[in-house]
Scaffold this motif. Structure first.
Motif, PDB file in Angstrom:
ATOM      1  N   THR A   1     -11.866 -38.835 -18.434  1.00 29.23           N
ATOM      2  CA  THR A   1     -11.941 -38.938 -16.979  1.00 29.23           C
ATOM      3  C   THR A   1     -10.680 -38.336 -16.374  1.00 29.23           C
ATOM      4  O   THR A   1      -9.619 -38.336 -16.998  1.00 29.23           O
ATOM      5  CB  THR A   1     -12.088 -40.393 -16.519  1.00 29.23           C
ATOM      6  OG1 THR A   1     -10.993 -41.163 -17.007  1.00 29.23           O
ATOM      7  CG2 THR A   1     -13.394 -40.995 -17.014  1.00 29.23           C
TER       8      THR A   1
ATOM      9  N   PHE B   1     -16.075 -45.437 -16.278  1.00 27.40           N
ATOM     10  CA  PHE B   1     -14.958 -45.445 -17.215  1.00 27.40           C
ATOM     11  C   PHE B   1     -13.673 -45.547 -16.406  1.00 27.40           C
ATOM     12  O   PHE B   1     -13.658 -45.245 -15.220  1.00 27.40           O
ATOM     13  CB  PHE B   1     -14.926 -44.153 -18.044  1.00 27.40           C
ATOM     14  CG  PHE B   1     -16.149 -43.898 -18.864  1.00 27.40           C
ATOM     15  CD1 PHE B   1     -16.366 -44.591 -20.048  1.00 27.40           C
ATOM     16  CD2 PHE B   1     -17.099 -42.974 -18.465  1.00 27.40           C
ATOM     17  CE1 PHE B   1     -17.499 -44.348 -20.811  1.00 27.40           C
ATOM     18  CE2 PHE B   1     -18.234 -42.726 -19.216  1.00 27.40           C
ATOM     19  CZ  PHE B   1     -18.422 -43.424 -20.397  1.00 27.40           C
ATOM     20  N   PRO B   2     -12.569 -45.903 -17.044  1.00 29.20           N
ATOM     21  CA  PRO B   2     -11.298 -45.969 -16.318  1.00 29.20           C
ATOM     22  C   PRO B   2     -10.844 -44.593 -15.820  1.00 29.20           C
ATOM     23  O   PRO B   2     -11.039 -43.597 -16.497  1.00 29.20           O
ATOM     24  CB  PRO B   2     -10.311 -46.510 -17.349  1.00 29.20           C
ATOM     25  CG  PRO B   2     -11.032 -46.660 -18.624  1.00 29.20           C
ATOM     26  CD  PRO B   2     -12.454 -46.275 -18.440  1.00 29.20           C
ATOM     27  N   VAL B   3     -10.276 -44.558 -14.626  1.00 26.58           N
ATOM     28  CA  VAL B   3      -9.713 -43.333 -14.064  1.00 26.58           C
ATOM     29  C   VAL B   3      -8.326 -43.669 -13.546  1.00 26.58           C
ATOM     30  O   VAL B   3      -8.145 -44.649 -12.828  1.00 26.58           O
ATOM     31  CB  VAL B   3     -10.570 -42.793 -12.898  1.00 26.58           C
ATOM     32  CG1 VAL B   3      -9.961 -41.519 -12.323  1.00 26.58           C
ATOM     33  CG2 VAL B   3     -11.998 -42.550 -13.338  1.00 26.58           C
TER      34      VAL B   3
ATOM     35  N   THR C   1      -7.587 -39.374 -18.736  1.00 30.70           N
ATOM     36  CA  THR C   1      -7.638 -40.526 -19.636  1.00 30.70           C
ATOM     37  C   THR C   1      -8.758 -40.333 -20.646  1.00 30.70           C
ATOM     38  O   THR C   1      -9.869 -39.943 -20.265  1.00 30.70           O
ATOM     39  CB  THR C   1      -7.922 -41.821 -18.841  1.00 30.70           C
ATOM     40  OG1 THR C   1      -6.935 -41.976 -17.826  1.00 30.70           O
ATOM     41  CG2 THR C   1      -7.921 -43.036 -19.736  1.00 30.70           C
TER      42      THR C   1
ATOM     43  N   ALA D   1     -11.509 -41.821 -22.257  1.00 31.81           N
ATOM     44  CA  ALA D   1     -12.194 -43.016 -21.772  1.00 31.81           C
ATOM     45  C   ALA D   1     -13.350 -43.489 -22.637  1.00 31.81           C
ATOM     46  O   ALA D   1     -13.779 -44.631 -22.505  1.00 31.81           O
ATOM     47  CB  ALA D   1     -12.704 -42.765 -20.357  1.00 31.81           C
TER      48      ALA D   1
END
Length: 145
Positions: free
Chosen positions: A46, A112-114, A120, A122
């Motif tokens: 991400t 997903f994490p950003v 990242t 992810a």
């Protein structure tokens, strides 16, 4: 060591023969994973800035295979997301790298994490021969419906 827009990596500069010998050595010592995975299919990255991440990947020698803008026709899951695709590894064992970014201000979300300032790593998708044992191992709360 190479930094791919926030993702620290190490890139081996092996010849084709050295790379295949390395893979044969790995295969000879391979043990089954408890989830049944045979190989990695893809990695999900991400990013808050898809163009900067594409530039970092290309500067490291990776070739962009495809890019999709956030407003291109898409499936319901990826609507509003910009995506770029790269491949890593040998042709018989390549891994797809999916770079994903939400278009600012359109309400699209990435599951997903950003982070705000860098890419990242992810997620990861693996190849399995059968989903039933994997589903039993992980349970429905991890796999969804």
């Amino acid at each position: 060591e190479t930094n791919l827009h926030g993702i620290a990596t190490a890139i081996d500069d092996l010849s084709a023969g050295e790379y295949h010998a390395y893979l044969e050595g790995l295969s000879a010592n391979a043990r089954p994973h408890s989830n049944g995975a045979l190989s990695i299919y893809s990695l999900v990255v991400t990013t808050p800035d898809i163009d900067a991440t594409i530039g970092a990947f290309e500067a490291a020698g990776l070739k962009l295979k495809k890019k999709r803008a956030a407003d291109d026709p898409a499936s319901p899951v990826s609507k509003g997301l910009s995506m770029a695709f790269f491949t890593l590894g040998a042709p018989e064992r390549d891994v797809i790298v999916e770079v994903v970014a939400a278009k600012p201000g359109d309400g699209a979300t990435i599951p997903f994490p950003v982070t705000a300032d860098r890419s990242t790593l992810a997620g990861m998708v693996v190849n399995v021969p059968d989903l039933v044992p994997l589903a039993a191992l992980l349970g429905p709360e991890k796999l969804g419906e």
